[in-house]
Design an enzyme around this catalytic site. Structure first.
Site, mmCIF file in Angstrom:
data_model
loop_
_atom_site.group_PDB
_atom_site.id
_atom_site.type_symbol
_atom_site.label_atom_id
_atom_site.label_comp_id
_atom_site.label_asym_id
_atom_site.label_seq_id
_atom_site.Cartn_x
_atom_site.Cartn_y
_atom_site.Cartn_z
ATOM 1 N N GLY A 85 0.818 -1.203 0.000
ATOM 2 C CA GLY A 85 0.000 0.000 0.000
ATOM 3 C C GLY A 85 0.856 1.258 0.000
ATOM 4 O O GLY A 85 1.968 1.281 -0.516
ATOM 5 N N SER A 86 0.341 2.277 0.614
ATOM 6 C CA SER A 86 0.994 3.591 0.557
ATOM 7 C C SER A 86 2.262 3.697 1.388
ATOM 8 O O SER A 86 2.979 4.690 1.268
ATOM 9 C CB SER A 86 -0.001 4.670 0.962
ATOM 10 O OG SER A 86 -0.966 4.820 -0.056
#
Length: 186
Positions: A85-86
């Site tokens: 993810g981020s």
């Protein structure tokens, strides 16, 4: 169903738990590590994690804990792949800034300098604009997953085939697409 993981918290917590015995030169016992990791997972309501503890090139522990998928009861193993993810964005940004510090790239360089696939539509967009989400590149997360290539070369060609959402540098809009390109650039 992919479960939401708080692995970054655990990744930061485990070194703290192990710092004292390792600093003294002691190898923490696998049973102590198991207890500490299980306790950390439980205390933070983390469904599962894959953990490796390596000291001086020697693996002290490599185990999966808990579940990778709660709904299906799939356990975490040392081979489980997690979506980053981020959290990967901060590492990409630091890598780009280190390359800029070493003068291996310029933050204000045109993307065409690094990507021959860069179409005229995207000429003038800079590395800095990718970093700051001001490039105008649409976010691939807003598109049907089957439309987004997963391999690097097809992804780059696909990204530079997109139409800008706005004039580069004129506004801000979160773009995972830009950070994938930064990762490929690095």
């Amino acid at each position: 169903m992919v479960t939401r993981m708080a692995a970054p918290t655990l990744a930061l917590l485990v070194p703290v738990l192990l710092a004292a015995p390792v600093a003294r030169g002691a190898d923490p016992s696998p049973s102590r590590l198991d207890e500490e990791i299980a306790s950390a997972l439980d205390a933070q309501a983390i469904p599962g994690a894959a953990v490796a503890v390596v000291r001086k090139g020697r693996t002290l522990l490599a185990r999966g804990y808990g579940l990778a998928n709660i709904e299906l009861g799939v356990p975490v193993t040392v081979s489980t792949r997690f979506m980053t993810g981020s959290i990967a964005k901060q590492f990409a940004a630091v890598a780009v800034l280190l390359l800029a510090e070493d003068r291996r790239l310029g933050l204000d360089d045109d993307l065409g300098r690094y990507f021959p696939e860069c179409t005229p539509l995207w000429r003038g967009v800079t590395v800095r604009q990718l970093l700051t989400h001001t490039s105008g590149l649409p976010d691939y997360e807003a598109m049907p997953p089957e439309d987004v290539p997963t391999a690097e070369a097809p992804f780059v060609a696909w990204a530079f085939g997109l139409r800008p959402e706005f004039e580069p540098g004129s506004r801000w809009a979160y773009s995972n697409t830009g950070y994938v390109l930064l990762g490929i650039l690095v």
